[in-house]
Write an enzyme that holds these catalytic residues in place. Structure first.
Site, short mmCIF file in Angstrom:
data_model
loop_
_atom_site.label_atom_id
_atom_site.label_comp_id
_atom_site.label_asym_id
_atom_site.label_seq_id
_atom_site.Cartn_x
_atom_site.Cartn_y
_atom_site.Cartn_z
N GLU A 47 0.77 -1.13 -0.02
CA GLU A 47 0.04 -0.04 -0.11
C GLU A 47 0.99 1.29 -0.09
O GLU A 47 1.89 1.13 0.53
CB GLU A 47 -0.90 -0.06 1.20
N CYS A 261 -6.53 1.70 3.22
CA CYS A 261 -7.28 2.78 3.05
C CYS A 261 -7.19 3.46 1.77
O CYS A 261 -8.25 4.30 1.48
CB CYS A 261 -7.18 3.85 4.27
N ASN A 387 -12.36 -2.78 1.58
CA ASN A 387 -11.55 -3.03 2.79
C ASN A 387 -11.84 -2.39 4.01
O ASN A 387 -12.60 -1.33 4.18
CB ASN A 387 -10.28 -1.73 2.28
N GLU A 388 -11.95 -3.36 4.95
CA GLU A 388 -12.39 -3.13 6.38
C GLU A 388 -13.71 -2.56 6.31
O GLU A 388 -14.13 -1.57 7.16
CB GLU A 388 -11.19 -2.28 7.18
O1 AHR Z 1 -1.96 -1.19 7.13
C1 AHR Z 1 -2.42 0.41 7.26
C2 AHR Z 1 -3.84 0.41 7.50
O2 AHR Z 1 -4.51 -0.36 8.35
C3 AHR Z 1 -4.54 -0.03 5.91
O3 AHR Z 1 -4.55 1.14 5.16
C4 AHR Z 1 -5.91 -0.13 6.61
O4 AHR Z 1 -6.62 -1.17 5.90
C5 AHR Z 1 -5.83 -0.57 7.99
O5 AHR Z 1 -6.60 0.03 8.80
#
Ligand code: AHR
Length: 658
Positions: A47, A261, A387-388
């Site tokens: 990321e 994120c 994601n999440e």
């Molecule tokens: O890994 C860091 C962050 O942690 C990522 O962007 C998110 O998916 C999680 O909250």
């Protein structure tokens, strides 16, 4: 038996130690395979957090090369001069313009308006890492590929000249000059120019653009990359070699990308990550940059094409993550989710991404991949949607989006979010929905917990129902912060290792896992701990990185039955003719261990151990403080005696053939 050299002394030493302490035993039933180990068990997650990609893995050395820099938290407060400054000028107006740009996705460009033999020097300071006290890292005699787009108006095409060179802070030249003049045939049109600059010295440099003469000269997409990068022919330009090698060392079975994120942005309709903004041929000039949730910009120089190429380069399967039409629910974001009608039309973008990876030259998006340089399809088998995320707002959109994927591409496995926490009602409710509505999909768990939680939960997956499989998409052991960052200690790494023995034992249900985050640039940490740290010139791996590396390079194809009479975090696997034993000593005392290996021939096993003081960390100053060390282990008459070092992960590999 003829004992391998050097082992007699070790054997005598262990025998002496064994006479003082009672050994735990580990009995391995070499012929009893319990279940296959998932071949995709250990992967990585990339990321663009901590300048992992722009300013990191991406080989681009020019910060804000496109003059598009914006501030995410107030999108109207653009800072298009970021990393640039006008060092000197005479009879020259230096402005940023947006009328009649190089590409509508890349509207801002630099303009020099010269009159009466004007002169100006504009320069870029790069990502300016601490190792170089600012500037662009260059090395004596090394070659750098320069490219830029220029437009000379009619007067400038006769009367102006652009010189580009490396310089130090005082303006002294650190490379030869690349010189450009316009021509009457090209006047008024953008044209791409290229050159190779060889640095005279090692150190921090600036890229200087000197413009002289008369008329108007426009410039955009000013790029400088080391020639020795990986993927020099990829349209985005390629990646930093030392970081690609560090990723390859992890033996990743898959590569999750781009977030996290990052996939969501702040305004789902305007600046969420749209894969179509990340692809273009023949170079990155038409890609639309977006503000990065973690700060700075996502230049898209590492876009989907380069991501798929990187996967091929390091032997990993791609696991793309797309947003689910709603923003990060854990943050207080104001933008409402896509309506269901919008969601249905957005499903088309996801199908187009799959077509980009898999489609033939006769399809719209497959044809783009071919034009970009990859006639063969990429090996895309998974897609993660969301994601999440959690709750009905998510699951209803996930149903629509994954439904569209399954209908068109039934061979693709969809990955559904199980939320951002390890336990509690939100977690349980997510699993209830997933088991009821999407039992055949992979459930993406994320958790960041304190270190001690991990060994205490090494049995987490022992009783999971075996039907719906788990993708552990983000996890890490967190130590209390020292100053403003959480240290990546050996202890945290060993707590992860203890937990990973549980993952491996349960790899019939946990089929994929990856630590997060992966990369961090020194001085740019948005999040700690991270697996691999780098600055302009150096890379070091944390103990957690070595744990991942040791597990992935001894994964095994089948889980082998084993039992211990002590409290030993362990797992035993085998691959063809090799038996792999992983054992974690989570105490400050050396642990004698007697391993029963009935039927295994006499030999000295290849072994590695990762050990040190509990609080030890690696750093730029001491990158090798905690690194795996050779650890041979003798097997005689089906028994091996060893002494697991205090605070250690030990991996032993025995050969099963004569
Ligand atoms: O890994 C860091 C962050 O942690 C990522 O962007 C998110 O998916 C999680 O909250």
């Amino acid at each position: 038996m003829k004992k391998p050299r050097g082992t007699a002394l070790l054997a005598a030493l262990f025998a002496a130690l064994f006479s003082f302490a009672r050994a735990d035993t580990l009995t391995v039933r070499v012929d009893l395979a319990l279940h296959p180990v998932s071949p995709t068990l250990y992967g990585i997650f990339l990321e663009d957090i901590n300048c992992a990609v722009d300013g990191g893995l991406y080989a681009e050395l020019i910060r804000n090369r496109s003059f598009e820099n914006e501030n995410l938290w107030n999108p109207r407060s653009a800072d298009h001069w970021e990393a640039w400054n006008v060092r000197s000028r005479e009879n020259a107006g230096i402005t940023l313009e947006r009328e009649n740009p190089l590409h509508e996705n890349n509207p801002t460009f630099l303009r020099a308006g010269l009159e009466g033999n004007g002169f100006a020097v504009i320069r870029n300071q790069g990502f300016g890492g601490s190792a170089l006290r600012g500037g662009i890292p260059v090395e004596e005699a090394k070659r750098y590929d320069l490219s830029l787009w220029l437009r000379f108006d009619e007067t400038a095409s006769r009367e102006a000249r652009v010189s580009v060179f490396l310089s130090d802070a005082a303006g002294n030249e650190l490379s030869p000059r690349a010189e450009y003049r316009g021509s009457t045939e090209t006047s008024g049109s953008w044209r791409r120019y290229e050159a190779s600059l060889t640095a005279f010295e090692t150190g921090g440099a600036y890229l200087s653009l000197e413009v002289t003469g008369d008329g108007i000269v426009d410039a955009d997409m000013v790029s400088l990359m080391p020639e020795d990068r990986v993927g020099r022919d990829w349209p985005g330009g390629g990646m930093r070699r030392d970081l690609v090698e560090a990723l390859r060392d992890l033996h990743p079975a898959f590569l999750r990308f781009p977030g996290g994120c990052v996939v969501e942005g702040t305004y789902v309709r305007s600046d969420a990550y749209n894969w179509k903004d990340s692809v273009s041929a023949p170079d990155a000039a038409g890609r639309r940059e977006i503000p990065n949730t973690w700060g700075g910009m996502i230049t898209m120089g590492v876009g989907y094409y380069e991501y798929f190429c990187l996967c091929e380069e390091i032997g990993a399967l791609p696991v793309p993550v797309v947003h689910a039409g709603l923003l990060c629910q854990a943050r207080d974001v104001k933008d409402p989710p896509l309506t269901m009608a919008e969601t249905e039309s957005y499903a088309g973008d996801i199908l187009d991404l799959i077509e980009f990876a898999l489609g033939g030259a006769d399809t719209e998006w497959g044809a783009l991949r071919v034009r970009m340089g990859h006639p063969e399809p990429f090996d895309l088998r998974y897609i993660a949607i969301g994601n999440e995320n959690w709750g009905e707002a998510y699951f209803s959109r996930y149903a629509a989006l994954s439904g569209a994927v399954k209908e068109r591409y039934p061979e693709i496995t969809c990955i559904v979010s199980a939320g951002p926490v390890a336990e509690g009602s939100l977690f349980r409710d997510s699993w209830t929905s997933i088991r009821r509505r999407f039992p055949g999909d992979l459930a993406d768990e994320h958790f960041y917990m304190d270190s001690a939680w991990f060994p205490a939960h090494a049995d987490r997956y022992d009783n999971y129902p075996r039907t719906t499989k788990v993708f552990l998409g983000e996890y890490a052991a967190h130590e209390p912060a020292r100053g403003n960052s959480r240290p990546g200690t050996l202890y945290a790494a060993l707590c992860e290792a203890a937990f990973m023995t549980g993952i491996e034992r349960n790899s019939d249900v946990v089929v994929m896992s990856c630590y997060a985050p992966l990369l961090c640039r020194e001085g740019e940490a948005d999040w700690t701990p991270d697996l691999i740290w780098f600055n302009d010139t150096a890379v070091y791996k944390t103990p957690s990185c070595y744990v991942q590396q040791m597990f992935a390079s001894a994964r095994g194809d089948e889980l082998v039955a084993s039992e211990t009479d002590g409290e030993l975090f362990h797992s035993v696997t085998r691959t063809g003719n090799e038996l792999q034993i992983k054992a974690v000593n989570l105490s400050g005392e050396a642990k004698p261990l007697k391993i029963f290996l009935p039927g295994v021939r006499d030999q000295t096993a290849e072994g590695l151990t990762l050990t040190g003081e509990k609080d030890h960390v690696n750093s730029f100053a001491r990158p090798d403080r905690v690194v795996p060390q050779p650890f041979p282990c003798v097997c005689l008459n089906g028994e091996a005696e060893t002494l697991l070092p205090p605070w250690s992960l030990t991996v032993l590999k025995f050969s099963l053939t004569e």
